[in-house]
Write an enzyme that holds these catalytic residues in place. Sequence first.
Site, PDB file in Angstrom:
ATOM      1  N   GLY A 122       0.835  -1.205   0.000  1.00 51.99           N
ATOM      2  CA  GLY A 122       0.000   0.000   0.000  1.00 51.99           C
ATOM      3  C   GLY A 122       0.859   1.241   0.000  1.00 51.99           C
ATOM      4  O   GLY A 122       2.060   1.173  -0.252  1.00 51.99           O
ATOM      5  N   ASN A 123       0.247   2.379   0.263  1.00 50.90           N
ATOM      6  CA  ASN A 123       1.024   3.621   0.388  1.00 50.90           C
ATOM      7  C   ASN A 123       0.342   4.540   1.395  1.00 50.90           C
ATOM      8  O   ASN A 123      -0.735   4.227   1.903  1.00 50.90           O
ATOM      9  CB  ASN A 123       1.220   4.283  -0.979  1.00 50.90           C
ATOM     10  CG  ASN A 123      -0.100   4.684  -1.612  1.00 50.90           C
ATOM     11  OD1 ASN A 123      -0.812   5.532  -1.088  1.00 50.90           O
ATOM     12  ND2 ASN A 123      -0.438   4.049  -2.735  1.00 50.90           N
TER      13      ASN A 123
END
Length: 408
Positions: free
Chosen positions: A212-213
Amino acid sequence: MSVLSGKKILLGITAGIAAYKTASLVRLFIKLGADVKVIMTPASKDFITPLTLSTLSKNPVHSAFFDKKDENELWNNHVDLGLWADYFLIAPATANTLSKMANGTCDNLLLATYLSSKCPVYFAPAMDLDMYLHPSTKESLNKLQGFGNTIIPVASGELASGLVGEGRMAEPEDILAFIENDLLSALPLRGKKVLITAGPTFEAIDPVRFIGNHSSGKMGFAIALAAANLGAKVILISGPSNQEIEHSFITRIDVVSADDMYKAAHQYFNDVDVAILSAAVADYKPKNIVNQKIKKVDSTLNLELTATKDILASLGEIKKHQFLVGFALETNNEIEYAKGKIQRKNLDAIVLNSLKDKGAGFATNTNKITIIDKNLNVKPFELKSKAAVAKDIINEIILRIGSEDHYK
Ligand code: CTP
């Protein structure tokens, strides 16, 4: 959220039997989140008490130029009251008050406030059938409309006199609906559909892990709200985000991965006028998602990644009338890279964030942007709250979708 939410409403009440309905009117405005102040003509107090209205509006009710309280006399500044209001509604508006306002008479506080107000003014007339039909009343209404004021149509039915016909004040719900529709129809994005992507995407590795980020979704959600507040119907496609949004014009579609976001964006794109892709989409995803939790066996683990589909570029390939806006986050050579992306992805504009700028980026409540359009005009903006940045972005889009150049 209503267009009236957060707005300041000045309600002028005159001496008609329909004044008793203003209690409901005040409640409805308050329920929508508006702030209400009431001015009554002296004679209207025979129909409803100032105490009722001050209790419901949570503000003092004014009626005279001076309030006599103990020894002190307080001047009710009609200029301040007029300037305070975003919208001024006179309901019920009797034939007498309509005539006085049409002719500039100002021998009570309400009339003086009307003369000094600068905001849009709405009238909800209320009177008996023959008074309503009299040429002098028609002339007053025409004059007031000529001044730029808006008349809310009267209703037809049984009147206080027992006669049946036109002249009843519109019902409080209808007055509100009329004003809301009138305000909405003047909004620059009324009738437009806007698609927005926001937040991060999560790319599954196994049933419990993902890539993810740090995108929070704040910027995209702020853009959705800014567009909806200007009358657009918004499809907000969001990756996993704990942002919340409530607006009757916003439909939120939650997705998880880049593939889900791609499908959702393509499902709605044909039908929209504007698409703003602010999501931080993963560029790569694991080539194979493992069905069972990966066990800790070796001291290293190699994950093979494969590129995700570029949603923005894919929409650029199929776009027809749509105004397509991308985002770019760069660390160096920002303007040149951003200009390259406009051409490569067939965009109408790009919103550039530079990681060099303090206060710009993912988790902050502020952002600093530069907007570049397809003609390669470069417009830098100051560091602002994300809400203010969202308004700038939407305003720049409005300027361009209104111009002939967009359709060339
Ligand atoms: N974007 C997208 N789909 C992807 C990746 C990005 O729609 N799979 C969109 C983002 O929402 C944003 C823009 O593309 O509007 C950002 O692109 P960016 O990742 O900065 O550019 P790239 O073309 O991937 O170039 P690079 O990573 O080399 O800067």
